[in-house]
Write an enzyme that holds these catalytic residues in place. Sequence first.
Site, mmCIF file in Angstrom:
data_model
loop_
_atom_site.group_PDB
_atom_site.id
_atom_site.type_symbol
_atom_site.label_atom_id
_atom_site.label_comp_id
_atom_site.label_asym_id
_atom_site.label_seq_id
_atom_site.Cartn_x
_atom_site.Cartn_y
_atom_site.Cartn_z
ATOM 1 N N SER A 191 52.714 39.715 37.873
ATOM 2 C CA SER A 191 52.162 39.170 36.655
ATOM 3 C C SER A 191 53.106 38.756 35.931
ATOM 4 O O SER A 191 54.381 38.727 36.372
ATOM 5 C CB SER A 191 51.605 40.444 35.925
ATOM 6 O OG SER A 191 52.323 41.421 35.807
ATOM 7 N N ARG A 192 53.097 38.040 34.739
ATOM 8 C CA ARG A 192 54.187 37.762 33.990
ATOM 9 C C ARG A 192 55.063 38.723 33.421
ATOM 10 O O ARG A 192 56.544 38.637 33.460
ATOM 11 C CB ARG A 192 53.783 36.568 32.907
ATOM 12 C CG ARG A 192 53.025 35.479 33.333
ATOM 13 C CD ARG A 192 52.387 34.735 32.234
ATOM 14 N NE ARG A 192 51.369 35.412 31.838
ATOM 15 C CZ ARG A 192 50.495 35.095 30.681
ATOM 16 N NH1 ARG A 192 50.669 33.804 30.450
ATOM 17 N NH2 ARG A 192 49.570 35.946 30.282
ATOM 18 N N ARG B 123 39.222 33.003 39.796
ATOM 19 C CA ARG B 123 38.667 32.023 39.615
ATOM 20 C C ARG B 123 38.998 30.776 40.469
ATOM 21 O O ARG B 123 40.240 30.972 41.097
ATOM 22 C CB ARG B 123 39.247 31.429 38.194
ATOM 23 C CG ARG B 123 38.594 31.908 37.164
ATOM 24 C CD ARG B 123 36.875 31.419 36.829
ATOM 25 N NE ARG B 123 36.358 32.099 35.785
ATOM 26 C CZ ARG B 123 35.747 33.173 35.571
ATOM 27 N NH1 ARG B 123 35.558 34.114 36.747
ATOM 28 N NH2 ARG B 123 35.082 33.798 34.578
ATOM 29 N N ASP C 7 35.244 34.516 46.522
ATOM 30 C CA ASP C 7 33.879 34.756 45.360
ATOM 31 C C ASP C 7 33.764 33.725 44.785
ATOM 32 O O ASP C 7 32.768 33.553 44.124
ATOM 33 C CB ASP C 7 34.084 36.187 44.810
ATOM 34 C CG ASP C 7 32.713 36.558 44.074
ATOM 35 O OD1 ASP C 7 31.696 36.418 44.680
ATOM 36 O OD2 ASP C 7 32.938 36.603 42.783
ATOM 37 N N GLU D 247 32.060 25.328 41.388
ATOM 38 C CA GLU D 247 30.967 25.834 41.736
ATOM 39 C C GLU D 247 29.800 25.528 41.308
ATOM 40 O O GLU D 247 29.868 24.680 40.110
ATOM 41 C CB GLU D 247 31.149 27.578 40.985
ATOM 42 C CG GLU D 247 32.169 28.191 41.775
ATOM 43 C CD GLU D 247 32.473 29.462 41.172
ATOM 44 O OE1 GLU D 247 31.764 30.075 40.150
ATOM 45 O OE2 GLU D 247 33.350 30.196 41.452
ATOM 46 N N HIS E 297 29.888 33.763 44.148
ATOM 47 C CA HIS E 297 30.506 34.316 42.697
ATOM 48 C C HIS E 297 29.435 35.563 42.264
ATOM 49 O O HIS E 297 28.930 35.543 41.188
ATOM 50 C CB HIS E 297 30.335 33.126 41.730
ATOM 51 C CG HIS E 297 31.186 33.567 40.469
ATOM 52 N ND1 HIS E 297 31.957 32.550 39.581
ATOM 53 C CD2 HIS E 297 31.543 34.638 39.872
ATOM 54 C CE1 HIS E 297 32.419 32.994 38.712
ATOM 55 N NE2 HIS E 297 32.338 34.396 38.812
HETATM 56 P P1 NAP Z 1 42.921 41.149 32.016
HETATM 57 O O1 NAP Z 1 42.867 42.458 31.924
HETATM 58 O O2 NAP Z 1 43.348 40.218 30.761
HETATM 59 O O3 NAP Z 1 44.130 40.867 33.260
HETATM 60 C C1 NAP Z 1 44.750 39.657 33.362
HETATM 61 C C2 NAP Z 1 46.138 40.053 34.310
HETATM 62 O O4 NAP Z 1 46.448 38.787 34.757
HETATM 63 C C3 NAP Z 1 47.219 40.757 33.561
HETATM 64 O O5 NAP Z 1 47.843 41.430 34.573
HETATM 65 C C4 NAP Z 1 47.953 39.484 33.201
HETATM 66 O O6 NAP Z 1 49.329 39.905 33.043
HETATM 67 C C5 NAP Z 1 47.917 38.709 34.520
HETATM 68 N N1 NAP Z 1 48.213 37.161 34.186
HETATM 69 C C6 NAP Z 1 47.537 36.501 33.117
HETATM 70 N N2 NAP Z 1 48.006 34.984 33.084
HETATM 71 C C7 NAP Z 1 49.074 35.099 34.077
HETATM 72 C C8 NAP Z 1 49.991 34.075 34.691
HETATM 73 N N3 NAP Z 1 49.865 32.905 34.004
HETATM 74 N N4 NAP Z 1 50.576 34.369 35.838
HETATM 75 C C9 NAP Z 1 50.626 35.621 36.185
HETATM 76 N N5 NAP Z 1 49.701 36.487 35.894
HETATM 77 C C10 NAP Z 1 49.028 36.589 34.836
HETATM 78 O O7 NAP Z 1 41.816 40.403 32.579
HETATM 79 P P2 NAP Z 1 40.750 41.172 33.775
HETATM 80 O O8 NAP Z 1 39.821 41.810 32.689
HETATM 81 O O9 NAP Z 1 41.521 42.122 34.713
HETATM 82 O O10 NAP Z 1 39.831 40.110 34.421
HETATM 83 C C11 NAP Z 1 40.944 39.021 35.171
HETATM 84 C C12 NAP Z 1 39.772 37.836 35.592
HETATM 85 O O11 NAP Z 1 39.303 38.145 36.671
HETATM 86 C C13 NAP Z 1 39.144 37.434 34.537
HETATM 87 O O12 NAP Z 1 39.714 36.584 33.417
HETATM 88 C C14 NAP Z 1 38.125 36.319 35.242
HETATM 89 O O13 NAP Z 1 38.529 34.901 35.431
HETATM 90 C C15 NAP Z 1 38.004 37.142 36.771
HETATM 91 N N6 NAP Z 1 36.976 37.828 37.068
HETATM 92 C C16 NAP Z 1 36.003 37.339 38.028
HETATM 93 C C17 NAP Z 1 35.064 38.004 38.427
HETATM 94 C C18 NAP Z 1 33.969 37.504 39.205
HETATM 95 O O14 NAP Z 1 32.639 37.491 39.576
HETATM 96 N N7 NAP Z 1 34.598 36.978 40.554
HETATM 97 C C19 NAP Z 1 34.396 39.116 37.580
HETATM 98 C C20 NAP Z 1 35.436 39.513 36.564
HETATM 99 C C21 NAP Z 1 36.266 38.677 36.324
HETATM 100 P P3 NAP Z 1 50.465 38.898 32.084
HETATM 101 O O15 NAP Z 1 49.906 38.625 30.880
HETATM 102 O O16 NAP Z 1 51.621 40.213 32.088
HETATM 103 O O17 NAP Z 1 50.849 37.921 32.862
HETATM 104 C C1 8YV Z 2 30.255 36.621 35.987
HETATM 105 C C2 8YV Z 2 32.855 36.642 35.855
HETATM 106 O O1 8YV Z 2 29.818 35.916 36.751
HETATM 107 O O2 8YV Z 2 33.148 38.108 34.092
HETATM 108 C C3 8YV Z 2 33.479 37.083 34.634
HETATM 109 O O3 8YV Z 2 34.645 36.444 34.365
HETATM 110 O O4 8YV Z 2 33.431 35.737 36.610
HETATM 111 C C4 8YV Z 2 31.515 37.093 36.161
HETATM 112 O O5 8YV Z 2 31.483 38.482 35.887
HETATM 113 C C5 8YV Z 2 30.151 35.454 35.164
HETATM 114 O O6 8YV Z 2 31.088 35.457 33.829
HETATM 115 C C6 8YV Z 2 28.675 34.988 34.841
HETATM 116 O O7 8YV Z 2 28.684 33.709 34.033
#
Ligand code: NAP
Ligand code: 8YV
Length: 325
Positions: A177-178, A235, A259, A264, A282
Site C-alpha cells: 500500500s502507499r 476493480r 471477480d 463489466e 462481480h
Molecule cells: P479501504 O479500507 O479504503 O482500503 C484501501 C487500501 O488500498 C488501503 O490499504 C490503501 O492504503 C490502499 N490503496 C489505496 N490507494 C492505493 C494506491 N494508489 N496504491 C496502493 N495502495 C493503495 O477500502 P476497502 O473497504 O478495503 O475496499 C477496497 C476496495 O475493494 C473498494 O474500494 C472496492 O473497489 C473493492 N471492492 C470490491 C468488491 C467486489 O465486489 N469485488 C467488494 C467490495 C470492495 P494507502 O492509502 O496507504 O495506499
Molecule cells: C458491489 C462492490 O457489488 O462494494 C463494492 O465496492 O464492488 C460490491 O460490493 C457493488 O458496489 C454493487 O454495485
Amino acid sequence: MIATERPDLLLTGKMVPVVEEGVDKLFTVHRLANAKDRNAFLAEVSPRIRAIATGGQFPVTAAIMEKMPKLEIVANFGVGYDSVDAKWAGAHGIVVTNTPDVLNDEVADTTIALLLNTLRELPQAEKYLRAGKWREKPYPLTNTLRDRTIGIVGMGRIGKVIAKRLEGFDRPIVYHSRKPAAGVPYKHYPDLVAMAKDVDVLIAIVPGGPATKNMINADVLKALGPNGVLINVARGSVVDEPALIEALKNKTILAAGLDVFAEEPKVPQALIDMENVVLLPHVASATHWTRRAMGQLVVDNLAAWAAGKDPITPVVETPWPPKKK
Ligand code: NAP
Ligand code: 8YV
C-alpha cells in the site's frame, strides 16, 4: 431539510428491496430505470434533484451533477465509489456516502473461495465430473496453496479481513500500500514490483480510479512469475487486462481468479476461452444478507441527511459539514 417536505431523489438503477422501499418512504423518487428516454428524463428532473442513490451502474459524473443545482447528497451502494466523481462533489458542497465495513466478511469469504478455486481448479473439476469424464480417468492433480507466499495489494478494511482468514492457512503474508497500515504484523512493501518478485499469489483489494489504474501491469505480472497467481476482487481498472491476457497465454504467470473486469459486464472472450482462469460475475458481496446490510446503510445515510443529521459514512473527498458551493 424541512421535516414535512419529501425531497426529490434520483434512483439511478434497480436496487435491493431495502433501498427501493426505504427511499419511497422518505423521498419523491425518480427512477431512471423506468425512463423510456433517459436523457429527456434527466433533463426534466435534474433541476429538482436533491439526493441521488446509485450503485455503480450509472457514472455520477461532474456533467451529471452540475445540472442538479439543488443536489446535496450522493449515496453510493458499495464501498467502492469510483463511479462517482467525489472530488467534484466535495468541491461543490455535495456529500458522497458509501457502504464500508458491512461487506468486509462477505468479500473476504469470496476472496478465499476464489483463491482456492483457482489453485485447486474446483470449478473445472466439477465440470469434468458432470461431463462424465471421471468414469474414464481421475481428474489431474492441481496446484496448491501449500508452498506459497501471499501478497495483498491493499491493506484496508477488507484487506485486513482477508489476511485474518489467510492466517488460518499458515502461509506467509505480506502487503503493498502507499503507507504502512497501522497495527498489522505483516511485512509492508512500498514497491509493488518488489513485492510481486517475493510472492506467489497477489490478491488485489484496492479502490478503483485514476490512482490505481493499471497498477498491476506487465512489469508486475513478470515479477510475479510463472508460478504466480493473480486474484482480483478490487476493480477491473486496477489490472491492465490486455497485459494479463498476454501473461496468462504466454505462461508469464500461472493462473488468475477474477471477480471484476475492465468493462463489466463484458468479459474478454480470450479469458472465457482459457482453462487457467476462474471467472466470477462481480459477486464478492452478492448475498441476500450482505446486500441487505449495504442497502440499509444507503437508506440510513439518506435518512440522516433528510433529518438534518450528519451522514453516517461520508467518503474522505467530501468532508462533513460541507464547504459552501
Ligand atoms: P479501504 O479500507 O479504503 O482500503 C484501501 C487500501 O488500498 C488501503 O490499504 C490503501 O492504503 C490502499 N490503496 C489505496 N490507494 C492505493 C494506491 N494508489 N496504491 C496502493 N495502495 C493503495 O477500502 P476497502 O473497504 O478495503 O475496499 C477496497 C476496495 O475493494 C473498494 O474500494 C472496492 O473497489 C473493492 N471492492 C470490491 C468488491 C467486489 O465486489 N469485488 C467488494 C467490495 C470492495 P494507502 O492509502 O496507504 O495506499
Ligand atoms: C458491489 C462492490 O457489488 O462494494 C463494492 O465496492 O464492488 C460490491 O460490493 C457493488 O458496489 C454493487 O454495485
